[in-house]
Scaffold this motif. Structure first.
Motif, PDB file in Angstrom:
ATOM      1  N   THR A 132       4.472   8.772  -7.134  1.00 61.84           N
ATOM      2  CA  THR A 132       4.199   7.435  -6.668  1.00 61.84           C
ATOM      3  C   THR A 132       2.671   7.274  -6.590  1.00 61.84           C
ATOM      4  OG1 THR A 132       6.203   6.654  -5.695  1.00 61.84           O
ATOM      5  CG2 THR A 132       4.276   5.568  -5.254  1.00 61.84           C
ATOM      6  N   SER A 136       1.502   1.606  -8.072  1.00 67.50           N
ATOM      7  CA  SER A 136       2.836   1.152  -7.706  1.00 67.50           C
ATOM      8  C   SER A 136       2.921   0.365  -6.316  1.00 67.50           C
ATOM      9  CB  SER A 136       3.940   2.371  -7.455  1.00 67.50           C
ATOM     10  OG  SER A 136       4.117   3.134  -8.626  1.00 67.50           O
ATOM     11  N   PHE A 137       1.876   0.180  -5.549  1.00 65.01           N
ATOM     12  CA  PHE A 137       1.712  -0.667  -4.596  1.00 65.01           C
ATOM     13  C   PHE A 137       0.341  -1.318  -4.650  1.00 65.01           C
ATOM     14  CE2 PHE A 137       0.774   3.739  -3.904  1.00 65.01           C
ATOM     15  CZ  PHE A 137      -0.828   3.875  -3.166  1.00 65.01           C
ATOM     16  N   LYS A 138       0.183  -2.545  -3.513  1.00 59.67           N
ATOM     17  CA  LYS A 138      -0.942  -3.175  -3.624  1.00 59.67           C
ATOM     18  C   LYS A 138      -1.738  -2.640  -2.269  1.00 59.67           C
ATOM     19  CE  LYS A 138      -2.424  -8.044  -2.787  1.00 59.67           C
ATOM     20  NZ  LYS A 138      -2.217  -9.302  -2.537  1.00 59.67           N
ATOM     21  N   ASN A 139      -1.119  -2.395  -1.188  1.00 60.27           N
ATOM     22  CA  ASN A 139      -1.830  -2.143  -0.231  1.00 60.27           C
ATOM     23  C   ASN A 139      -1.849  -0.576   0.075  1.00 60.27           C
ATOM     24  OD1 ASN A 139      -2.562  -4.807   0.900  1.00 60.27           O
ATOM     25  ND2 ASN A 139      -0.403  -5.352   1.338  1.00 60.27           N
ATOM     26  N   LYS A 141      -2.448   3.185   1.949  1.00 58.20           N
ATOM     27  CA  LYS A 141      -2.030   4.146   3.451  1.00 58.20           C
ATOM     28  C   LYS A 141      -3.083   3.243   4.214  1.00 58.20           C
ATOM     29  CE  LYS A 141      -1.955   7.890   1.174  1.00 58.20           C
ATOM     30  NZ  LYS A 141      -1.830   9.190   0.757  1.00 58.20           N
ATOM     31  N   SER A 143      -0.877   1.381   5.004  1.00 59.17           N
ATOM     32  CA  SER A 143       0.350   0.739   5.192  1.00 59.17           C
ATOM     33  C   SER A 143       1.640   1.290   4.691  1.00 59.17           C
ATOM     34  CB  SER A 143       0.065  -0.478   3.892  1.00 59.17           C
ATOM     35  OG  SER A 143       1.196  -0.965   3.349  1.00 59.17           O
ATOM     36  N   GLU A 145       3.677   0.587   2.360  1.00 59.87           N
ATOM     37  CA  GLU A 145       3.915   0.108   1.084  1.00 59.87           C
ATOM     38  C   GLU A 145       4.129   1.441   0.007  1.00 59.87           C
ATOM     39  OE1 GLU A 145       1.818  -3.004  -1.024  1.00 59.87           O
ATOM     40  OE2 GLU A 145       2.093  -4.185   0.815  1.00 59.87           O
ATOM     41  N   LEU A 148       7.279   3.077   0.803  1.00 62.68           N
ATOM     42  CA  LEU A 148       8.496   2.444   0.645  1.00 62.68           C
ATOM     43  C   LEU A 148       8.409   2.269  -0.963  1.00 62.68           C
ATOM     44  CD1 LEU A 148       7.977  -0.768   2.880  1.00 62.68           C
ATOM     45  CD2 LEU A 148       9.660   1.382   3.108  1.00 62.68           C
ATOM     46  N   ALA A 149       7.515   2.358  -1.760  1.00 57.81           N
ATOM     47  CA  ALA A 149       7.708   2.398  -3.280  1.00 57.81           C
ATOM     48  C   ALA A 149       8.289   3.436  -3.796  1.00 57.81           C
ATOM     49  CB  ALA A 149       6.050   2.101  -3.820  1.00 57.81           C
ATOM     50  N   SER A 174       1.394   6.105   7.495  1.00 57.79           N
ATOM     51  CA  SER A 174       2.147   5.325   6.465  1.00 57.79           C
ATOM     52  C   SER A 174       3.617   5.622   6.405  1.00 57.79           C
ATOM     53  CB  SER A 174       1.555   5.666   5.074  1.00 57.79           C
ATOM     54  OG  SER A 174       2.338   4.953   3.932  1.00 57.79           O
ATOM     55  N   ALA A 178       6.577   3.013   7.636  1.00 55.44           N
ATOM     56  CA  ALA A 178       7.821   2.897   6.568  1.00 55.44           C
ATOM     57  C   ALA A 178       9.134   3.045   7.016  1.00 55.44           C
ATOM     58  CB  ALA A 178       7.496   3.736   5.275  1.00 55.44           C
TER      59      ALA A 178
END
Length: 207
Positions: A132, A136-139, A141, A143, A145, A148-149, A174, A178
């Motif tokens: 990943t 695969s994510f917007k925000n 670490k 975050s 996200e 989680l992705a 991060s 999560a």
């Protein structure tokens, strides 16, 4: 050491020593928009996202797409790739964890295609069940996200049977954000006052 069903690892600074290799990458990327960077600044940028690096340098918003594209090109230049090395404790640990039946993934702010190129160069791509990167994510670490992705790619849901290991506090945060376990690997004692448990080597995971 507690055994987990899933182990997620950061890429830069955790599995691979990429510090020397990233100097020419940042120089290439910032140079594409007429900016110069020092090695000290690059050392800082390694632990934050590209957008955060651009903000730190007060980059014009219209220059960011050019910068981001140039970074992608710079990552895969032979000048950079040849400077990447594997940490000695990385692959023995991954192989031992896989032998126990664990799933292994990578969670990074780096580019997925670049990470696959590096893993293939070292003939270890097949040791990882998922990779990943920032696509695969917007925000970024810290975050939740990124983790989680990766968890979603593995068809799992967050639990304390999943561990994320990284070399920065943002990595640990991060993982915790999560709702999984997060663990710091601090080979050089860069965080001497860190109060949570930490690893001196990835090999500590298999003891």
């Amino acid at each position: 050491m507690k055994q987990y069903q899933v182990y997620l690892f950061d890429f830069d600074g955790t599995l691979f020593d990429t510090i020397q290799s990233l100097y020419p990458v940042y120089e290439y990327g910032f140079g594409a928009v007429g900016m110069n960077v020092t090695h000290a600044e690059c050392d800082y940028f390694i632990h934050i996202s590209l957008s955060q690096s651009a903000d730190y340098m007060h980059m014009k918003p219209e220059d960011y797409p050019i910068f981001r594209k140039a970074i992608g090109v710079g990552l895969n230049l032979e000048e950079s790739l040849k400077l990447i090395t594997l940490f000695d404790d990385a692959i023995p640990t991954v192989k031992a964890l896989r032998a126990r039946g664990a799933k292994i993934g990578i969670v990074s702010g780096n580019n997925e295609d670049h990470m696959k190129i590096v893993l293939e160069r070292f003939h270890v791509l097949d040791l990882f069940d998922e990779i990943t990167g920032n696509e695969s994510f917007k925000n970024p670490k810290p975050s939740a996200e990124p983790c989680l992705a990766a968890i979603a790619k593995l068809g799992r849901t967050p639990s304390h049977d999943i561990l994320y290991v990284g070399d920065s506090l943002q990595d640990v945060e991060s993982g915790l954000n999560a709702k999984i376990d997060g663990l710091l690997v601090d080979r050089s004692n860069a965080y001497p006052t860190y109060e949570r448990p930490k690893l001196k080597s990835l090999l500590d995971l298999i003891k």
